[in-house]
Write an enzyme that holds these catalytic residues in place. Structure first.
Site, PDB file in Angstrom:
ATOM      1  N   LYS A 238     -81.474  18.023   9.136  1.00 12.74           N
ATOM      2  CA  LYS A 238     -80.097  17.926   8.646  1.00 12.74           C
ATOM      3  C   LYS A 238     -80.136  18.029   7.134  1.00 12.74           C
ATOM      4  CE  LYS A 238     -75.818  17.115  10.182  1.00 12.74           C
ATOM      5  NZ  LYS A 238     -75.198  17.439  11.476  1.00 12.74           N
TER       6      LYS A 238
ATOM      7  N   ASP B 110     -71.519  21.832   9.286  1.00 10.12           N
ATOM      8  CA  ASP B 110     -71.156  20.460   9.654  1.00 10.12           C
ATOM      9  C   ASP B 110     -69.877  20.154   8.859  1.00 10.12           C
ATOM     10  OD1 ASP B 110     -72.089  17.964  11.152  1.00 10.12           O
ATOM     11  OD2 ASP B 110     -71.859  17.145   9.162  1.00 10.12           O
TER      12      ASP B 110
ATOM     13  N   GLY C 128     -59.654  12.733  13.585  1.00  9.03           N
ATOM     14  CA  GLY C 128     -60.369  13.874  12.990  1.00  9.03           C
ATOM     15  C   GLY C 128     -59.787  15.161  13.536  1.00  9.03           C
TER      16      GLY C 128
ATOM     17  N   GLY D 124     -60.521  18.502  12.453  1.00  7.18           N
ATOM     18  CA  GLY D 124     -61.233  19.610  11.817  1.00  7.18           C
ATOM     19  C   GLY D 124     -61.727  20.541  12.904  1.00  7.18           C
ATOM     20  N   ASN D 125     -62.835  21.187  12.651  1.00  7.10           N
ATOM     21  CA  ASN D 125     -63.360  22.148  13.634  1.00  7.10           C
ATOM     22  C   ASN D 125     -63.480  21.530  15.019  1.00  7.10           C
ATOM     23  OD1 ASN D 125     -66.147  22.998  15.040  1.00  7.10           O
ATOM     24  ND2 ASN D 125     -65.081  24.783  14.280  1.00  7.10           N
TER      25      ASN D 125
ATOM     26  N   GLY E  18     -62.242  18.455  16.285  1.00  2.00           N
ATOM     27  CA  GLY E  18     -61.027  17.847  16.827  1.00  2.00           C
ATOM     28  C   GLY E  18     -60.003  18.872  17.286  1.00  2.00           C
TER      29      GLY E  18
HETATM   30  P1  NAD Z   1     -64.534  19.124   9.622  1.00  2.00           P
HETATM   31  O1  NAD Z   1     -64.852  19.004   8.199  1.00  2.00           O
HETATM   32  O2  NAD Z   1     -64.090  20.442  10.160  1.00  2.00           O
HETATM   33  O3  NAD Z   1     -63.398  18.041  10.025  1.00  2.00           O
HETATM   34  C1  NAD Z   1     -63.519  16.680   9.777  1.00  2.00           C
HETATM   35  C2  NAD Z   1     -62.163  16.048  10.034  1.00  2.00           C
HETATM   36  O4  NAD Z   1     -62.268  14.637   9.937  1.00  2.00           O
HETATM   37  C3  NAD Z   1     -61.097  16.474   9.039  1.00  2.00           C
HETATM   38  O5  NAD Z   1     -59.876  16.665   9.728  1.00  2.00           O
HETATM   39  C4  NAD Z   1     -60.976  15.237   8.120  1.00  2.00           C
HETATM   40  O6  NAD Z   1     -59.697  15.146   7.518  1.00  2.00           O
HETATM   41  C5  NAD Z   1     -61.195  14.164   9.152  1.00  2.00           C
HETATM   42  N1  NAD Z   1     -61.511  12.856   8.588  1.00  2.00           N
HETATM   43  C6  NAD Z   1     -62.388  12.512   7.624  1.00  2.00           C
HETATM   44  N2  NAD Z   1     -62.335  11.187   7.399  1.00  2.00           N
HETATM   45  C7  NAD Z   1     -61.412  10.697   8.265  1.00  2.00           C
HETATM   46  C8  NAD Z   1     -60.891   9.402   8.536  1.00  2.00           C
HETATM   47  N3  NAD Z   1     -61.319   8.336   7.869  1.00  2.00           N
HETATM   48  N4  NAD Z   1     -59.930   9.269   9.500  1.00  2.00           N
HETATM   49  C9  NAD Z   1     -59.485  10.335  10.179  1.00  2.00           C
HETATM   50  N5  NAD Z   1     -59.957  11.577   9.984  1.00  2.00           N
HETATM   51  C10 NAD Z   1     -60.885  11.747   9.027  1.00  2.00           C
HETATM   52  O7  NAD Z   1     -65.804  18.582  10.422  1.00  2.00           O
HETATM   53  P2  NAD Z   1     -66.201  18.856  11.928  1.00  2.00           P
HETATM   54  O8  NAD Z   1     -67.137  20.000  11.965  1.00  2.00           O
HETATM   55  O9  NAD Z   1     -64.982  18.854  12.760  1.00  2.00           O
HETATM   56  O10 NAD Z   1     -67.083  17.560  12.235  1.00  2.00           O
HETATM   57  C11 NAD Z   1     -66.516  16.341  12.667  1.00  2.00           C
HETATM   58  C12 NAD Z   1     -67.610  15.446  13.222  1.00  2.00           C
HETATM   59  O11 NAD Z   1     -68.255  16.105  14.312  1.00  2.00           O
HETATM   60  C13 NAD Z   1     -68.734  15.086  12.244  1.00  2.00           C
HETATM   61  O12 NAD Z   1     -69.205  13.799  12.530  1.00  2.00           O
HETATM   62  C14 NAD Z   1     -69.820  16.108  12.580  1.00  2.00           C
HETATM   63  O13 NAD Z   1     -71.105  15.674  12.196  1.00  2.00           O
HETATM   64  C15 NAD Z   1     -69.664  16.164  14.078  1.00  2.00           C
HETATM   65  N6  NAD Z   1     -70.203  17.376  14.693  1.00  2.00           N
HETATM   66  C16 NAD Z   1     -69.776  18.606  14.317  1.00  2.00           C
HETATM   67  C17 NAD Z   1     -70.284  19.739  14.936  1.00  2.00           C
HETATM   68  C18 NAD Z   1     -69.793  21.129  14.616  1.00  2.00           C
HETATM   69  O14 NAD Z   1     -70.195  22.073  15.324  1.00  2.00           O
HETATM   70  N7  NAD Z   1     -68.950  21.320  13.633  1.00  2.00           N
HETATM   71  C19 NAD Z   1     -71.284  19.601  15.936  1.00  2.00           C
HETATM   72  C20 NAD Z   1     -71.687  18.325  16.306  1.00  2.00           C
HETATM   73  C21 NAD Z   1     -71.138  17.224  15.671  1.00  2.00           C
END
Ligand code: NAD
Length: 432
Positions: free
Chosen positions: A113, A153, A225, A227-228, A230
């Site tokens: 990571k 990420d 959350g 983002g990608n 959610g």
């Molecule tokens: P992202 O940056 O696309 O989205 C993150 C979201 O979380 C955003 O909407 C942000 O506003 C929100 N957020 C941050 N702090 C917050 C809070 N206190 N309360 C509510 N919302 C909050 O990131 P992502 O890729 O969607 O990743 C989200 C999680 O999933 C992370 O923990 C990441 O490690 C995990 N993850 C992601 C992937 C992937 O393929 N992208 C794979 C496995 C795990």
């Protein structure tokens, strides 16, 4: 906030928690001591300094990290996070969770990571690109398709992965697509990668509900959350008949007890406004004026977790479910889409409340499963259709969920402990 006690600090430090999770599972299966020590100590830790000249001419120095945790099962593999809270302990924990996750989903990768301690939002695109390319130059000698393969990420995306391919290819003098995954489609990316984490979570949840004898249709869901992960999770869940009643991002959230109808419109609204709060959509009109008509309410980001719903999904960052709010959680199922969202103390409280937790290293492993498919397609010069990708993803998610349930029954333990046991058994098998 008052001063934190030592036990609270330990509980909320993701690396301390990761080591504790390892110990519990290792004890259960009497893991070989040498392997235990190897997993307790990452193979390699890299910290680099990244001095950047901004477009206004200021010099700012950022810190970049890459932790290569373990490669017994294959090249180190795991995302890059750009966030102001990134630090070494967080990256160590995330790299350990990648080793475990890649074993649970059974892809031939170890765990790694990385990240940069930066808030990317105030940076211009040019500055972000320069910072990314500088980071690549600093770590180029230790990454590569057969060594260590980063991915997106939090706050990183396909465009950033494209810059990494370009910079790395320049350094090694050869177009090297397989150095990262999560790339843009026209630059070696795989169809279905963007949706993969969210969709994988849905497959795992559906399988779990089947095991628990519950009908998914009409079950209510609150997601923290947007983002990608959610966004796609919400869309796919809705397709399966779940009712999404609440969503939140870092600045706030919305709650509509009868269900948020059009997730696409909410996504568009968030993109335009830069925040989710107030995105009450009726057809394509999204604003606060609609709130009353929809019977909705604005809520704090954290409140989403304690709503009266069937399923709660933390899909933001670590430590969102703590001993402070675990007591108030009403859902009977938690789908951990974020990495490390539940502290150890919260885990214990939820266990006593009989809440089923689908653990992160299983629930969100769909992303790395399709990252593996992307890497495989790059290496073998193949292009798979989205249908093929989703079909293979479904098989992988269902198989891993099955295995985790089987182990949890055999060892009479939680799904989290079972997932760690499964990972350790698979790593042991490859540890020749
Ligand atoms: P992202 O940056 O696309 O989205 C993150 C979201 O979380 C955003 O909407 C942000 O506003 C929100 N957020 C941050 N702090 C917050 C809070 N206190 N309360 C509510 N919302 C909050 O990131 P992502 O890729 O969607 O990743 C989200 C999680 O999933 C992370 O923990 C990441 O490690 C995990 N993850 C992601 C992937 C992937 O393929 N992208 C794979 C496995 C795990």
């Amino acid at each position: 906030m008052g001063k934190k006690t030592t036990s609270e600090k330990t509980n909320n430090n993701p690396w301390e928690r990761a080591k504790n999770q390892l110990k519990i599972a290792a004890d259960k299966i009497s893991l070989n001591e040498m392997l235990y020590q190897q997993l307790l100590n990452p193979d390699r830790i890299i910290e680099v300094s990244l001095p950047l000249k901004t477009q206004k001419g200021e010099i700012k120095v950022f810190s970049g990290y890459r932790v290569q945790h373990n490669n017994i099962r294959g090249p180190y593999k795991g995302g890059l996070r750009f966030h102001p809270n990134v630090d070494m302990d967080e990256v160590k924990a995330l790299s350990f969770w990648m080793t475990m996750k890649n074993a649970v989903i059974d892809v031939p990768f170890g765990g790694g990571k990385g990240g940069i301690t930066v808030d990317p939002k105030p940076l211009t695109e040019k500055e972000l690109e320069s910072l990314t390319r500088l980071f690549v130059r600093k770590i180029a000698s230790v990454i590569g398709p057969n060594t260590d393969v980063p991915a997106p990420d939090v706050n990183t995306n396909p465009k950033i992965m494209g810059w990494i391919v370009d910079e790395y290819s320049k350094i090694v003098g050869k177009k090297t697509l397989a150095v990262v995954t999560g790339k843009p489609l026209d630059n070696g990316g795989s169809l279905g990668r963007t949706e993969a984490t969210g969709l994988g979570g849905v497959y795992s949840l559906l399988n779990t509900l089947k095991k628990l004898g519950k009908n998914p249709k009409g079950m209510t869901v609150a997601i923290q959350g947007f983002g990608n992960v959610g966004i796609f999770l919400a869309k796919f869940l809705q397709k399966e008949g779940f009712i999404i009643v609440a969503l939140s991002d870092s600045k706030g959230g919305l709650y509509i007890p009868n269900g948020i109808k059009d997730i696409d419109e909410v996504e568009k609204c968030k993109k335009e406004k830069g925040l989710l709060a107030g995105c009450y959509c009726i057809d394509s009109v999204c604003d606060l004026k609609n709130m009353k008509n929809l019977g909705g309410k604005s809520i704090d980001s954290e409140k989403v977790l304690t709503l009266p719903v069937d399923i709660v999904v933390p899909a933001a960052l670590e430590n969102s479910i703590t001993k402070e709010n675990a007591i108030d959680i009403k859902a009977k199922i938690i789908l951990e889409m974020a990495n490390g969202p539940t502290t150890s103390e919260a885990d214990e409280i939820l266990r006593k409340k009989n809440v089923t937790i689908i653990p992160d290293i299983l629930a969100n492993s769909g992303g790395v499963a399709v990252s593996y498919f992307e890497w495989y397609q790059n290496i073998h010069n193949e292009k798979w259709t989205k249908e093929e990708v989703f079909k293979k993803l479904k098989v992988k998610m269902e198989k891993s969920t099955e295995e985790v349930f089987k182990i949890s029954k055999k060892y009479k333990c939680s799904l989290r402990e079972a997932a760690y046991i499964l990972a350790l058994q698979r790593i042991t098998k490859e540890n020749k």
